[in-house]
Design an enzyme around this catalytic site. Sequence first.
Site, short mmCIF file in Angstrom:
data_model
loop_
_atom_site.label_atom_id
_atom_site.label_comp_id
_atom_site.label_asym_id
_atom_site.label_seq_id
_atom_site.Cartn_x
_atom_site.Cartn_y
_atom_site.Cartn_z
N SER A 21 0.79 -1.42 -0.07
CA SER A 21 -0.28 -0.24 -0.29
C SER A 21 1.19 0.95 -0.08
O SER A 21 0.09 1.98 -0.66
CB SER A 21 -0.98 0.56 1.16
OG SER A 21 -0.26 0.71 2.94
N ASN A 22 1.97 1.20 0.92
CA ASN A 22 3.19 2.50 0.62
C ASN A 22 3.54 2.09 -0.26
O ASN A 22 3.98 3.76 -1.36
CB ASN A 22 3.78 2.30 1.58
CG ASN A 22 3.52 2.91 2.95
OD1 ASN A 22 2.53 3.52 3.45
ND2 ASN A 22 3.56 1.60 3.89
N MET A 95 11.35 -7.08 4.52
CA MET A 95 11.69 -6.89 5.80
C MET A 95 12.56 -7.39 6.09
O MET A 95 12.48 -8.65 6.94
CB MET A 95 10.12 -8.36 5.88
CG MET A 95 8.69 -7.14 6.52
SD MET A 95 8.67 -5.43 7.19
CE MET A 95 7.27 -6.47 8.76
N LEU A 98 19.38 -4.47 6.14
CA LEU A 98 20.38 -4.17 5.18
C LEU A 98 21.63 -4.70 6.02
O LEU A 98 22.04 -3.80 6.83
CB LEU A 98 20.24 -3.07 4.28
CG LEU A 98 18.82 -3.19 3.56
CD1 LEU A 98 18.47 -1.23 2.83
CD2 LEU A 98 18.86 -4.04 2.41
N ASN A 112 12.74 5.18 5.44
CA ASN A 112 11.56 3.52 5.40
C ASN A 112 10.50 4.29 6.61
O ASN A 112 11.23 5.32 6.79
CB ASN A 112 12.64 2.93 6.92
CG ASN A 112 11.70 1.60 7.38
OD1 ASN A 112 11.41 0.86 6.16
ND2 ASN A 112 11.61 0.96 8.21
N HIS A 114 7.96 3.19 9.26
CA HIS A 114 7.63 2.38 10.30
C HIS A 114 6.59 2.64 11.49
O HIS A 114 6.08 3.72 11.65
CB HIS A 114 8.79 2.38 11.30
CG HIS A 114 9.25 1.22 12.64
ND1 HIS A 114 9.10 -0.14 12.48
CD2 HIS A 114 8.49 1.05 13.71
CE1 HIS A 114 9.43 -0.34 13.16
NE2 HIS A 114 8.86 0.11 14.44
N ASP A 150 15.84 0.86 12.91
CA ASP A 150 14.45 1.09 12.37
C ASP A 150 15.42 2.55 13.38
O ASP A 150 14.74 2.67 14.35
CB ASP A 150 13.75 0.68 13.44
CG ASP A 150 13.11 -0.21 12.94
OD1 ASP A 150 12.81 -0.26 11.83
OD2 ASP A 150 12.35 -1.18 13.42
N GLU A 179 0.35 6.35 7.34
CA GLU A 179 1.20 5.90 6.40
C GLU A 179 1.36 6.53 5.12
O GLU A 179 2.81 7.51 4.60
CB GLU A 179 1.93 4.57 6.61
CG GLU A 179 1.78 4.07 8.22
CD GLU A 179 2.50 2.38 7.76
OE1 GLU A 179 3.01 2.16 7.28
OE2 GLU A 179 1.54 1.83 8.99
#
Length: 194
Positions: A21-22, A95, A98, A112, A114, A150, A179
């Site tokens: 969706s993002n 998910m 890196l 990113n 979150h 994060d 988001e």
Amino acid sequence: MAKSIGKNKLNCAVFISGRGSNLKSIYNYSKKKNSKINLNLVISNKSNVEGVRFAKKNKIRTKIIKYKDKIEAEKKILFYLKENNIKFICLAGFMKILSKYFFRHFKYKIINIHPSLLPKYKGINTHERAIQNKDQYSGCTVHFVRQQLDSGKPIIKKKVKIFNSDTPESLAKRILKVENRIYPIAINKILSKN
Ligand code: GAR
């Protein structure tokens, strides 16, 4: 006369693992005349997911990267990033973490989204934890990506009220809407500074 749309935009890749969706909201943003990006590439570690179907339907170049070995997978990703002249990465429900190797080889901005108000609730099950702790608010954060999970500098954070009646699912749904709204705003914000 050739269209000038897209000429001065930064080439962007979106990394996904699922629903996308993002990805959709970033794609819609990229199509706007005044957006700062071209969406040239989607990287997914899963093949049979909604995000990949969306990317293919909209003719965005899409590469499925199987993660048997992290460094081998990242070498492939880095190859496609270079091949497509990618200068900016948006992680959108990707998910996989890196590695140092990746950060050594990709020198441009990575951001990113979150589903919590970072630094609260890094990792997974963010909504469950916010409800269990009886927090009044949760929310979402778009942030720069560093190697630690994060933990990069926040770009935009938005609060979402938690109701007594909320389940992790109902809260996730409300936060996801936020988001989808803030991801393009965050992109625009950081790329307007250049
Ligand atoms: C989103 O809620 C995003 O914040 C979360 O995965 C979901 C992906 O949804 N990301 C993380 O938890 C990363 N730590 P989408 O595939 O519909 O964009």
